[in-house]
Structure formats: structure tokens, C-alpha cells
Design a protein around this motif. Sequence first.
Motif, short mmCIF file in Angstrom:
data_model
loop_
_atom_site.label_atom_id
_atom_site.label_comp_id
_atom_site.label_asym_id
_atom_site.label_seq_id
_atom_site.Cartn_x
_atom_site.Cartn_y
_atom_site.Cartn_z
N PHE A 180 -11.29 47.44 -19.41
CA PHE A 180 -10.98 46.49 -20.47
C PHE A 180 -11.00 47.20 -21.82
O PHE A 180 -11.49 48.32 -21.95
CB PHE A 180 -11.97 45.32 -20.47
CG PHE A 180 -13.41 45.72 -20.73
CD1 PHE A 180 -13.86 46.04 -22.00
CD2 PHE A 180 -14.31 45.77 -19.68
CE1 PHE A 180 -15.18 46.41 -22.24
CE2 PHE A 180 -15.63 46.14 -19.90
CZ PHE A 180 -16.06 46.45 -21.18
N ARG A 181 -10.49 46.50 -22.82
CA ARG A 181 -10.62 46.92 -24.22
C ARG A 181 -11.63 46.03 -24.94
O ARG A 181 -12.46 46.50 -25.71
CB ARG A 181 -9.27 46.88 -24.93
CG ARG A 181 -8.28 47.94 -24.45
CD ARG A 181 -7.00 47.91 -25.28
NE ARG A 181 -6.06 48.92 -24.82
CZ ARG A 181 -4.86 49.11 -25.37
NH1 ARG A 181 -4.45 48.33 -26.38
NH2 ARG A 181 -4.05 50.05 -24.90
N ASP A 182 -11.52 44.72 -24.73
CA ASP A 182 -12.46 43.76 -25.31
C ASP A 182 -12.20 42.43 -24.63
O ASP A 182 -11.48 42.35 -23.63
CB ASP A 182 -12.31 43.66 -26.84
CG ASP A 182 -10.88 43.38 -27.28
OD1 ASP A 182 -10.09 42.83 -26.47
OD2 ASP A 182 -10.53 43.68 -28.43
N GLY A 183 -12.78 41.37 -25.15
CA GLY A 183 -12.55 40.03 -24.62
C GLY A 183 -13.53 39.63 -23.55
O GLY A 183 -14.48 40.35 -23.24
N GLU A 184 -13.32 38.44 -22.96
CA GLU A 184 -14.21 37.93 -21.92
C GLU A 184 -14.00 38.74 -20.65
O GLU A 184 -12.88 38.90 -20.17
CB GLU A 184 -13.95 36.45 -21.66
CG GLU A 184 -14.98 35.84 -20.71
CD GLU A 184 -14.83 34.34 -20.53
OE1 GLU A 184 -15.75 33.58 -20.90
OE2 GLU A 184 -13.77 33.93 -20.02
N PHE A 186 -16.40 38.38 -17.88
CA PHE A 186 -17.10 37.65 -16.83
C PHE A 186 -17.35 36.26 -17.43
O PHE A 186 -17.45 36.14 -18.66
CB PHE A 186 -18.42 38.36 -16.50
CG PHE A 186 -19.16 37.79 -15.32
CD1 PHE A 186 -18.76 38.08 -14.02
CD2 PHE A 186 -20.27 36.97 -15.50
CE1 PHE A 186 -19.45 37.57 -12.92
CE2 PHE A 186 -20.96 36.44 -14.42
CZ PHE A 186 -20.54 36.75 -13.13
N PRO A 187 -17.43 35.21 -16.62
CA PRO A 187 -17.61 33.88 -17.21
C PRO A 187 -18.78 33.81 -18.18
O PRO A 187 -19.94 34.05 -17.82
CB PRO A 187 -17.85 33.00 -15.98
CG PRO A 187 -17.10 33.68 -14.88
CD PRO A 187 -17.29 35.15 -15.15
N GLY A 188 -18.47 33.53 -19.45
CA GLY A 188 -19.49 33.42 -20.48
C GLY A 188 -19.94 34.74 -21.08
O GLY A 188 -20.84 34.77 -21.92
N VAL A 189 -19.31 35.84 -20.68
CA VAL A 189 -19.71 37.17 -21.16
C VAL A 189 -18.52 37.85 -21.82
O VAL A 189 -17.48 38.06 -21.18
CB VAL A 189 -20.24 38.04 -20.01
CG1 VAL A 189 -20.66 39.42 -20.54
CG2 VAL A 189 -21.41 37.36 -19.31
N THR A 190 -18.68 38.21 -23.10
CA THR A 190 -17.62 38.85 -23.88
C THR A 190 -18.01 40.27 -24.22
O THR A 190 -19.14 40.53 -24.68
CB THR A 190 -17.35 38.05 -25.17
OG1 THR A 190 -16.96 36.72 -24.83
CG2 THR A 190 -16.26 38.71 -26.00
N ALA A 191 -17.11 41.19 -24.00
CA ALA A 191 -17.35 42.59 -24.33
C ALA A 191 -17.27 42.80 -25.83
O ALA A 191 -16.34 42.33 -26.49
CB ALA A 191 -16.33 43.49 -23.63
#
Length: 292
Positions: A180-184, A186-191
Motif C-alpha cells: 500500500f501507499r496509504d489509506g485504510e 484493515f477494517p478500522g485501521v488506516t496506514a
Amino acid sequence: MNAQPAQQIPGIYHRKIGDIIVTAVSDGYLDGTLDVMRNVDLEKARQILTDAFRPARRTSVNTFLIRSKGRTAIIDTGSGNYLQPTAGFVQRSLAADGTDPKSVDTVLLTHMHPDHSAGLTDMSNGQLLFPNAELVMHENELAHWFDDGAMAKADERSAKLFFQAGREQVAPYKSRTRLFRDGEVFPGVTAIPSHGHTPGHTAYLVASGEDQLMIWGDTVHVPEVQTAFPEAGMGFDTDLAAAAASRKRMFDRVSADGVLIAGMHLHFPAFARLARRGDAYALYPEAWVHAL
């Protein structure tokens, strides 16, 4: 005659974030010297630890289970059987929690250092320790640690401990790796990319309802010293200046917003809040609770 205890009870601590259960899972600790610290007067650093009744650099190693929307993830995997005998206890701690590693469907890595990724695979036989999990990390991590040119520039110890070992640890998950680069993620988890310590070092913001928890990865390794001197870094930071800049941004963000934090190297169980104190900061461990 009652038997004398020979070891501590495995380290497990649960914290509810809205509808999400976050469980701190202790991998143990690693001992070392302050000589690996950079951009700080080592005598001042030693005095800070002495004043805090911590005369040695004893580094807690923590991982975190995330139970959300019927799924289970673990953020980092600990040291496996790769580092000191005082660490490598994630599997034992998971057993104490009643968590079967086969039930973990996602491994989120903050980065590919051995105290975070060596618990992916049993290094003695290549066995996957989370056999049903998808491996998820920032795209910069895989690109950097699999870069032969970067490995050639590293000293012998770093080439073996970080590059070669990291490749061996993640290789069995090649067919089930997501970048990933960023964003959600996993459910409820944002990078929350927080690069510098490594090129893809990432924090994870857990949010549910009005509750938030910032699991900030390796923002600090020596909490007492680096909160007092935010510019202080580590010799194994890939980019010392970028790591310091990311640390200061993270400190500013969580202290300004009063966000609950957790970290891989905060003293177990690692839930705390950070407050600004002039040009420095102070950590305040959260009070323990018995009921979720």
C-alpha cells in the motif's frame, strides 16, 4: 513445598477502541547500550535513564492484535527465534490469550526490521508462523530491502541482519503479499506513513466511533530520552534526519489532539498519552483497567 515461579506470566493486555479490541502482545525485551543513539549527548541520555530508574537501554518489544468486523490482524510479529533469548515470545503470548495463529488473517508490518518481521517465519525450518495470513506493508519496504544495490552499500552486519534476514522472513508470504501507499488497510485501521526509520516505516491509526488509537511503530526506541530530546535518533535509522522529522510530526499530532498512543518500544502494555512540555514531551502511561 510450593514450586517457585521461574518465569513471568505471558504479556497480554486488552484495550477497547470503540467496537474494536486491540490487544498488546509482549514479545519480551532486548538489552543494549546507548552507543547506538545519535544526535544526543550520551551522558545526558544516561542520566535521564538513571533518573527514571532505568540505568540500561532495555527495549520492550510489543505487537498488537486487532479484532475488528469479525476479522483478526496482528501488527508486527516480534523477534521469532532470531534475536536475544529475552525476546521471541509472541507465539507463547498468543497461546496464553487463546489465539490460534491460524485465525490471524492479516499481518500488518510497520517495517521489516528483525524485531518486527522475524516472527513471520520459523527461521530454523522456514515454517510460516501465521499460515493463513495476508502480509501487508508499505510499498517502499519491499522495494528497499530487496534492492541489491542498497544491500551492497550496507555494512556486513546490516546486510545480514536487515537485508538478507528480512528477505528470508517475508519470502514464504510472496504469493499473499499486499502493498500500500496509504489509506485504510484493515477494517478500522488506516496506514499513516511515517518514513525515515526505514523507507516505508508506517504507523497505524485505529478508529471506531469517537475512539482513536495511534500505534506509532518505532517512533521511539528509548522513550525517556527521545521524548526529552525529539531530535535523538538511532544508528539503524535508514535516514536519520527524515526519522527525526517524522518523530516530531507524530509528537505534535498526538499531543495536540490528545490521541491515545501505543508503540512497539513503549514499556508494556504500551498504552499512553503524550503531552508537550516546552521543547520536549512527556509520556503518561494509561491507567490499567480490568473490564473491557
